[in-house]
Design a protein around this motif. Structure first.
Motif, PDB file in Angstrom:
ATOM      1  N   PRO A 138       0.810  -1.219   0.000  1.00 52.70           N
ATOM      2  CA  PRO A 138       0.000   0.000   0.000  1.00 52.70           C
ATOM      3  C   PRO A 138       0.849   1.278   0.000  1.00 52.70           C
ATOM      4  O   PRO A 138       1.854   1.365   0.699  1.00 52.70           O
ATOM      5  CB  PRO A 138      -0.788  -0.089   1.307  1.00 52.70           C
ATOM      6  CG  PRO A 138      -0.574  -1.450   1.840  1.00 52.70           C
ATOM      7  CD  PRO A 138       0.634  -2.017   1.195  1.00 52.70           C
ATOM      8  N   HIS A 139       0.420   2.213  -0.821  1.00 54.61           N
ATOM      9  CA  HIS A 139       0.991   3.554  -0.864  1.00 54.61           C
ATOM     10  C   HIS A 139      -0.182   4.524  -0.879  1.00 54.61           C
ATOM     11  O   HIS A 139      -1.106   4.342  -1.677  1.00 54.61           O
ATOM     12  CB  HIS A 139       1.850   3.769  -2.118  1.00 54.61           C
ATOM     13  CG  HIS A 139       3.027   2.867  -2.206  1.00 54.61           C
ATOM     14  ND1 HIS A 139       4.104   2.962  -1.353  1.00 54.61           N
ATOM     15  CD2 HIS A 139       3.303   1.836  -3.047  1.00 54.61           C
ATOM     16  CE1 HIS A 139       5.002   2.040  -1.676  1.00 54.61           C
ATOM     17  NE2 HIS A 139       4.531   1.341  -2.691  1.00 54.61           N
ATOM     18  N   PRO A 140      -0.186   5.526  -0.034  1.00 56.51           N
ATOM     19  CA  PRO A 140      -1.309   6.467   0.019  1.00 56.51           C
ATOM     20  C   PRO A 140      -1.610   7.075  -1.351  1.00 56.51           C
ATOM     21  O   PRO A 140      -0.707   7.517  -2.058  1.00 56.51           O
ATOM     22  CB  PRO A 140      -0.839   7.546   0.998  1.00 56.51           C
ATOM     23  CG  PRO A 140       0.230   6.884   1.814  1.00 56.51           C
ATOM     24  CD  PRO A 140       0.866   5.869   0.910  1.00 56.51           C
ATOM     25  N   GLY A 141      -2.889   7.008  -1.713  1.00 58.37           N
ATOM     26  CA  GLY A 141      -3.337   7.649  -2.941  1.00 58.37           C
ATOM     27  C   GLY A 141      -2.911   6.979  -4.226  1.00 58.37           C
ATOM     28  O   GLY A 141      -3.067   7.543  -5.301  1.00 58.37           O
ATOM     29  N   SER A 142      -2.388   5.771  -4.174  1.00 58.26           N
ATOM     30  CA  SER A 142      -1.928   5.107  -5.388  1.00 58.26           C
ATOM     31  C   SER A 142      -3.004   4.165  -5.937  1.00 58.26           C
ATOM     32  O   SER A 142      -3.352   3.181  -5.291  1.00 58.26           O
ATOM     33  CB  SER A 142      -0.654   4.309  -5.106  1.00 58.26           C
ATOM     34  OG  SER A 142      -0.291   3.571  -6.260  1.00 58.26           O
ATOM     35  N   PRO A 143      -3.499   4.453  -7.150  1.00 53.89           N
ATOM     36  CA  PRO A 143      -4.513   3.582  -7.765  1.00 53.89           C
ATOM     37  C   PRO A 143      -3.902   2.462  -8.601  1.00 53.89           C
ATOM     38  O   PRO A 143      -4.607   1.764  -9.309  1.00 53.89           O
ATOM     39  CB  PRO A 143      -5.282   4.556  -8.666  1.00 53.89           C
ATOM     40  CG  PRO A 143      -4.228   5.527  -9.095  1.00 53.89           C
ATOM     41  CD  PRO A 143      -3.293   5.672  -7.904  1.00 53.89           C
ATOM     42  N   GLU A 144      -2.589   2.279  -8.513  1.00 55.57           N
ATOM     43  CA  GLU A 144      -1.873   1.318  -9.359  1.00 55.57           C
ATOM     44  C   GLU A 144      -2.469  -0.087  -9.302  1.00 55.57           C
ATOM     45  O   GLU A 144      -2.633  -0.752 -10.319  1.00 55.57           O
ATOM     46  CB  GLU A 144      -0.405   1.271  -8.935  1.00 55.57           C
ATOM     47  CG  GLU A 144       0.433   0.312  -9.727  1.00 55.57           C
ATOM     48  CD  GLU A 144       1.306   1.037 -10.721  1.00 55.57           C
ATOM     49  OE1 GLU A 144       1.631   0.409 -11.730  1.00 55.57           O
ATOM     50  OE2 GLU A 144       1.641   2.196 -10.483  1.00 55.57           O
ATOM     51  N   PHE A 145      -2.795  -0.550  -8.109  1.00 52.39           N
ATOM     52  CA  PHE A 145      -3.280  -1.914  -7.921  1.00 52.39           C
ATOM     53  C   PHE A 145      -4.590  -2.148  -8.692  1.00 52.39           C
ATOM     54  O   PHE A 145      -4.695  -3.073  -9.490  1.00 52.39           O
ATOM     55  CB  PHE A 145      -3.470  -2.171  -6.425  1.00 52.39           C
ATOM     56  CG  PHE A 145      -4.028  -3.526  -6.099  1.00 52.39           C
ATOM     57  CD1 PHE A 145      -3.304  -4.673  -6.355  1.00 52.39           C
ATOM     58  CD2 PHE A 145      -5.285  -3.653  -5.519  1.00 52.39           C
ATOM     59  CE1 PHE A 145      -3.809  -5.932  -6.045  1.00 52.39           C
ATOM     60  CE2 PHE A 145      -5.787  -4.900  -5.209  1.00 52.39           C
ATOM     61  CZ  PHE A 145      -5.045  -6.035  -5.475  1.00 52.39           C
ATOM     62  N   MET A 146      -5.589  -1.311  -8.455  1.00 50.18           N
ATOM     63  CA  MET A 146      -6.876  -1.503  -9.135  1.00 50.18           C
ATOM     64  C   MET A 146      -6.755  -1.244 -10.630  1.00 50.18           C
ATOM     65  O   MET A 146      -7.409  -1.909 -11.433  1.00 50.18           O
ATOM     66  CB  MET A 146      -7.958  -0.607  -8.523  1.00 50.18           C
ATOM     67  CG  MET A 146      -8.473  -1.132  -7.195  1.00 50.18           C
ATOM     68  SD  MET A 146      -9.036  -2.876  -7.216  1.00 50.18           S
ATOM     69  CE  MET A 146     -10.425  -2.802  -8.327  1.00 50.18           C
ATOM     70  N   ARG A 147      -5.910  -0.329 -11.016  1.00 52.67           N
ATOM     71  CA  ARG A 147      -5.713  -0.064 -12.440  1.00 52.67           C
ATOM     72  C   ARG A 147      -5.171  -1.311 -13.145  1.00 52.67           C
ATOM     73  O   ARG A 147      -5.635  -1.684 -14.228  1.00 52.67           O
ATOM     74  CB  ARG A 147      -4.765   1.130 -12.609  1.00 52.67           C
ATOM     75  CG  ARG A 147      -4.728   1.660 -14.010  1.00 52.67           C
ATOM     76  CD  ARG A 147      -3.901   2.916 -14.188  1.00 52.67           C
ATOM     77  NE  ARG A 147      -3.015   3.210 -13.090  1.00 52.67           N
ATOM     78  CZ  ARG A 147      -2.877   4.403 -12.549  1.00 52.67           C
ATOM     79  NH1 ARG A 147      -3.568   5.415 -12.992  1.00 52.67           N
ATOM     80  NH2 ARG A 147      -2.017   4.598 -11.569  1.00 52.67           N
ATOM     81  N   LEU A 148      -4.218  -1.991 -12.515  1.00 48.66           N
ATOM     82  CA  LEU A 148      -3.657  -3.218 -13.078  1.00 48.66           C
ATOM     83  C   LEU A 148      -4.728  -4.301 -13.189  1.00 48.66           C
ATOM     84  O   LEU A 148      -4.850  -4.969 -14.220  1.00 48.66           O
ATOM     85  CB  LEU A 148      -2.487  -3.708 -12.225  1.00 48.66           C
ATOM     86  CG  LEU A 148      -1.884  -5.069 -12.604  1.00 48.66           C
ATOM     87  CD1 LEU A 148      -1.278  -5.025 -14.005  1.00 48.66           C
ATOM     88  CD2 LEU A 148      -0.837  -5.491 -11.577  1.00 48.66           C
ATOM     89  N   LEU A 149      -5.516  -4.463 -12.136  1.00 42.59           N
ATOM     90  CA  LEU A 149      -6.559  -5.492 -12.161  1.00 42.59           C
ATOM     91  C   LEU A 149      -7.616  -5.215 -13.228  1.00 42.59           C
ATOM     92  O   LEU A 149      -8.008  -6.108 -13.976  1.00 42.59           O
ATOM     93  CB  LEU A 149      -7.218  -5.610 -10.787  1.00 42.59           C
ATOM     94  CG  LEU A 149      -6.356  -6.227  -9.704  1.00 42.59           C
ATOM     95  CD1 LEU A 149      -7.027  -6.093  -8.345  1.00 42.59           C
ATOM     96  CD2 LEU A 149      -6.049  -7.679 -10.016  1.00 42.59           C
ATOM     97  N   GLU A 150      -8.090  -3.983 -13.294  1.00 44.88           N
ATOM     98  CA  GLU A 150      -9.132  -3.650 -14.273  1.00 44.88           C
ATOM     99  C   GLU A 150      -8.600  -3.713 -15.700  1.00 44.88           C
ATOM    100  O   GLU A 150      -9.322  -4.113 -16.611  1.00 44.88           O
ATOM    101  CB  GLU A 150      -9.738  -2.296 -13.956  1.00 44.88           C
ATOM    102  CG  GLU A 150     -10.597  -2.351 -12.704  1.00 44.88           C
ATOM    103  CD  GLU A 150     -11.202  -1.020 -12.307  1.00 44.88           C
ATOM    104  OE1 GLU A 150     -10.903   0.016 -12.961  1.00 44.88           O
ATOM    105  OE2 GLU A 150     -11.981  -1.008 -11.334  1.00 44.88           O
ATOM    106  N   LYS A 151      -7.356  -3.340 -15.908  1.00 46.49           N
ATOM    107  CA  LYS A 151      -6.749  -3.449 -17.239  1.00 46.49           C
ATOM    108  C   LYS A 151      -6.679  -4.913 -17.664  1.00 46.49           C
ATOM    109  O   LYS A 151      -6.900  -5.249 -18.818  1.00 46.49           O
ATOM    110  CB  LYS A 151      -5.354  -2.828 -17.218  1.00 46.49           C
ATOM    111  CG  LYS A 151      -4.623  -2.928 -18.532  1.00 46.49           C
ATOM    112  CD  LYS A 151      -3.228  -2.351 -18.415  1.00 46.49           C
ATOM    113  CE  LYS A 151      -2.427  -2.664 -19.656  1.00 46.49           C
ATOM    114  NZ  LYS A 151      -1.013  -2.378 -19.486  1.00 46.49           N
TER     115      LYS A 151
END
Length: 171
Positions: A138-151
């Motif tokens: 986890p990193h505050p304010g980072s949407p990287e995780f969900m962006r990877l999953l949805e992509k």
């Protein structure tokens, strides 16, 4: 009677009240209904039916009683316990602060992926049926995780930490 868990996408204390959600599931004919945490996890008993049928039943009840629907993915408690008992993350070397997350798919994923997939501190580790083992630091304010999953899998998914899945499986 079999026990199931409905994982609802996009639920938070701001957009859904757990007592209303519980009543909605009871009104849909489910019994022994319990909400777990305030993030859209509903545990219930129901006659054995296909999980997709139970999800549609729940979604229809939400639309009728709450005037809105949260995309719903249903899994049997039995299948969740089997996944947990298999200790699925033990095969991976993950950073100590990583969150272990299970991403639930509505449909089996049929494409071929070269795993693991990494994007920053987010990882897609393995696919087991309609569950995807993922992790992230986890990193505050980072949407990287969900962006990877949805992509990778689209938006007909929902995610829960392994700890939340364990709570649901024992509720």
């Amino acid at each position: 009677m079999p026990r199931y868990v409905a994982f609802l996408r996009g639920v938070s204390p701001m957009n859904a009240k757990m007592p209303e959600l519980k009543r909605t599931f009871e009104g849909a004919g489910f019994t022994n209904v319990k909400t777990v945490l305030a993030s859209g996890n509903v545990v219930f008993d129901a006659s054995a039916k296909a999980e997709a049928t139970l999800a549609r039943q729940a979604e229809n009840a939400m639309q009728e009683n709450l005037d809105r629907t949260f995309m719903t993915i249903v899994r049997s408690v039995e299948s969740l316990r089997a996944l947990i008992d298999a200790d699925p993350y033990s095969a991976f070397k993950l950073p100590p602060k990583s969150k272990h997350v299970i991403t639930f798919l509505r449909q089996p994923y049929t494409s071929t992926l070269s795993l693991p997939i990494k994007s920053g501190d987010a990882r897609i580790l393995a696919i087991r049926g309609q569950e995807v083992l993922t992790s992230y630091v986890p990193h505050p304010g980072s949407p990287e995780f969900m962006r990877l999953l949805e992509k990778t899998f689209g938006k007909d998914i929902t995610t829960r930490t392994l700890d939340t899945v364990k709570k649901c499986a024992t509720a």
